[in-house]
Design an enzyme around this catalytic site. Structure first.
Site, PDB file in Angstrom:
ATOM      1  N   ASN A 186      44.731  44.481  37.101  1.00  0.00           N
ATOM      2  CA  ASN A 186      45.947  44.431  36.062  1.00  0.00           C
ATOM      3  C   ASN A 186      47.599  45.834  35.285  1.00  0.00           C
ATOM      4  OD1 ASN A 186      44.480  41.433  36.501  1.00  0.00           O
ATOM      5  ND2 ASN A 186      42.658  41.673  35.108  1.00  0.00           N
ATOM      6  N   HIS A 237      42.546  50.770  36.184  1.00  0.00           N
ATOM      7  CA  HIS A 237      40.989  50.523  37.275  1.00  0.00           C
ATOM      8  C   HIS A 237      41.683  49.248  38.097  1.00  0.00           C
ATOM      9  CE1 HIS A 237      41.401  47.669  33.440  1.00  0.00           C
ATOM     10  NE2 HIS A 237      40.913  46.716  33.690  1.00  0.00           N
TER      11      HIS A 237
HETATM   12  P1  AMP Z   1      41.092  44.232  32.352  1.00  0.00           P
HETATM   13  O1  AMP Z   1      41.075  43.007  31.802  1.00  0.00           O
HETATM   14  O2  AMP Z   1      41.674  43.977  33.538  1.00  0.00           O
HETATM   15  O3  AMP Z   1      41.331  45.204  31.678  1.00  0.00           O
HETATM   16  O4  AMP Z   1      39.385  44.624  32.717  1.00  0.00           O
HETATM   17  C1  AMP Z   1      38.587  44.784  32.194  1.00  0.00           C
HETATM   18  C2  AMP Z   1      37.176  44.666  32.758  1.00  0.00           C
HETATM   19  O5  AMP Z   1      36.141  46.302  31.734  1.00  0.00           O
HETATM   20  C3  AMP Z   1      37.132  43.698  31.529  1.00  0.00           C
HETATM   21  O6  AMP Z   1      36.609  42.670  33.249  1.00  0.00           O
HETATM   22  C4  AMP Z   1      35.238  44.232  31.705  1.00  0.00           C
HETATM   23  O7  AMP Z   1      34.412  42.463  31.600  1.00  0.00           O
HETATM   24  C5  AMP Z   1      35.526  45.374  31.951  1.00  0.00           C
HETATM   25  N1  AMP Z   1      34.226  46.097  31.120  1.00  0.00           N
HETATM   26  C6  AMP Z   1      34.568  46.355  29.912  1.00  0.00           C
HETATM   27  N2  AMP Z   1      33.564  47.073  29.184  1.00  0.00           N
HETATM   28  C7  AMP Z   1      32.651  47.275  30.044  1.00  0.00           C
HETATM   29  C8  AMP Z   1      32.007  47.652  30.379  1.00  0.00           C
HETATM   30  N3  AMP Z   1      31.203  48.716  29.326  1.00  0.00           N
HETATM   31  N4  AMP Z   1      31.171  48.195  31.462  1.00  0.00           N
HETATM   32  C9  AMP Z   1      31.312  47.437  32.648  1.00  0.00           C
HETATM   33  N5  AMP Z   1      32.721  46.727  32.369  1.00  0.00           N
HETATM   34  C10 AMP Z   1      33.416  46.882  31.826  1.00  0.00           C
END
Ligand code: AMP
Length: 114
Positions: free
Chosen positions: A87, A100
Site C-alpha cells: 500500500n 512494507h
Molecule cells: P498499511 O495499512 O498497509 O500501512 O498496513 C499497516 C499494517 O500494520 C496494518 O495491517 C496493521 O494491522 C499493522 N500493524 C500496525 N501496528 C502493528 C504492530 N505494532 N505490529 C504488527 N502489525 C502492526
C-alpha cells in the site's frame, strides 16, 4: 526514524511476533490479521513508501519479495498462493509510513479491493 512504529519494532523497542530477521529486513505477523496467514516484510531502513524508494535502494524490493515468497511457502501458501501487497500513501490505504509488503493467504481473497 524515532516515532515510527515499524522502526521501533525493527530495533526491538516494541514487541512483535517476529518470523525472520537479518541485517537488512525483518518479517513479523500483522497485529490485526485479515487472513489466516498475514505477515509483513519490512526493510530496517526507514523508507516512507514505495514512491520514495531511492535508486540506491533499488535492490531492496527484490529482497523483500524474495523473503515474502519464501516465508509464504513456509506457511503453507505454496500450492494455493497468496496476495503480496504494497500500500502507498492515502489513496493506496497505507496507514504506517514505513515501506512494507503484506502477505495474506490461507483463504480465497476477493478482487478488486474496496
Ligand atoms: P498499511 O495499512 O498497509 O500501512 O498496513 C499497516 C499494517 O500494520 C496494518 O495491517 C496493521 O494491522 C499493522 N500493524 C500496525 N501496528 C502493528 C504492530 N505494532 N505490529 C504488527 N502489525 C502492526
Amino acid at each position: 526514524m524515532s516515532d515510527c512504529i515499524f522502526c521501533k519494532i525493527a530495533k526491538g523497542e516494541i514487541p512483535s511476533k517476529k518470523i525472520f530477521e537479518d541485517d537488512e529486513i525483518l518479517a513479523f505477523h500483522d497485529a490485526a490479521p485479515q487472513a489466516p496467514v498475514h505477515f509483513l516484510v519490512i526493510p530496517r531502513k526507514h523508507i516512507r513508501n514505495i514512491m520514495e524508494l531511492e535508486a540506491s535502494d533499488i535492490s531492496l524490493p527484490g529482497k523483500l519479495l524474495n523473503k515474502a515468497q519464501e516465508l509464504a511457502a513456509a506457511q503453507g501458501c505454496a500450492e494455493k498462493g497468496a496476495r503480496f501487497v504494497i500500500n502507498c500513501k492515502s489513496d493506496g490505504g497505507q496507514t504506517v509510513d514505513h515501506l512494507h509488503v503484506h502477505v495474506l493467504g490461507g483463504r480465497t481473497l476477493s478482487w478488486p479491493p474496496g
